[in-house]
Design an enzyme around this catalytic site. Structure first.
Site, PDB file in Angstrom:
ATOM      1  N   GLU A  47       0.816  -1.217   0.000  1.00 30.78           N
ATOM      2  CA  GLU A  47       0.000   0.000   0.000  1.00 30.78           C
ATOM      3  C   GLU A  47       0.847   1.263   0.000  1.00 30.78           C
ATOM      4  OE1 GLU A  47      -2.184  -2.924   2.868  1.00 30.78           O
ATOM      5  OE2 GLU A  47      -0.140  -2.580   2.162  1.00 30.78           O
ATOM      6  N   CYS A 107      -2.464  -3.127   7.528  1.00 29.06           N
ATOM      7  CA  CYS A 107      -1.977  -3.020   8.900  1.00 29.06           C
ATOM      8  C   CYS A 107      -2.228  -1.598   9.419  1.00 29.06           C
ATOM      9  CB  CYS A 107      -0.482  -3.341   8.938  1.00 29.06           C
ATOM     10  SG  CYS A 107       0.546  -2.067   8.154  1.00 29.06           S
TER      11      CYS A 107
END
Length: 166
Positions: A55, A83
């Site tokens: 990401e 996360c």
């Protein structure tokens, strides 16, 4: 095939790149106006940094392409629930929507452990869609960890044999 499946397949292509490197197979693409503007895959071990998540890489590339840190009106597709670091970066980048494949009950912050993406306390909330191509995303992760356990077992046996330990 709907639009979410189309772009999750693109994220899966990125995850396969990570798998080929021996990295945990997580892939991500960011879409704006039906065009992929950022791609990334997990490279933590390869790059020797905790910041080399799929990401984060995709956000950097998309921001460069857009010429702005704000990625409003963008959708991020990722094969595994983000996360805490990536969820925070997604909120900071003002990404409009996140589409996830697999959930991550041990470390996910898009609904599993925490839900940073939709916290009303922040100045930006992200629309979240979960479970797109869930089986395909989960199967890739399962296969990777199965292969990893086998590789680790073989390496351990080889080290044992090299050292002469019975």
């Amino acid at each position: 095939m709907d639009i979410h499946e189309k772009y999750m397949k693109e994220a899966l292509k990125q995850a396969r790149k990570a798998y080929a490197l021996g990295e945990v197979p997580i892939g991500c693409v960011i879409v704006h106006n039906n065009k992929v503007i950022g791609r990334g895959y997990n490279r933590r071990n390869t790059d020797k940094t905790a910041l080399a998540h799929a990401e984060i890489t995709a956000i950097k590339k998309a921001s460069k392409k857009m010429g702005d840190w704000r990625l409003e009106e963008c959708t991020l597709y990722v094969t595994l629930e983000p996360c805490q670091m990536c969820s925070g970066a997604i909120v900071q980048a003002r990404i409009t929507e996140v589409v996830m494949g697999s959930m991550n009950p041990k470390a996910g912050c898009g609904g599993s452990i925490l839900n940073i993406l939709e916290m009303p306390e922040f100045n930006h909330q992200v629309k979240v869609t979960r479970g797109v191509l869930k089986e395909e995303c989960s199967n890739m992760l399962t296969a990777f960890f199965k292969d990893l356990r086998v590789r680790n077992k073989i390496e351990k046996q080889m080290r044992k044999a090299d050292s002469g330990i019975e």
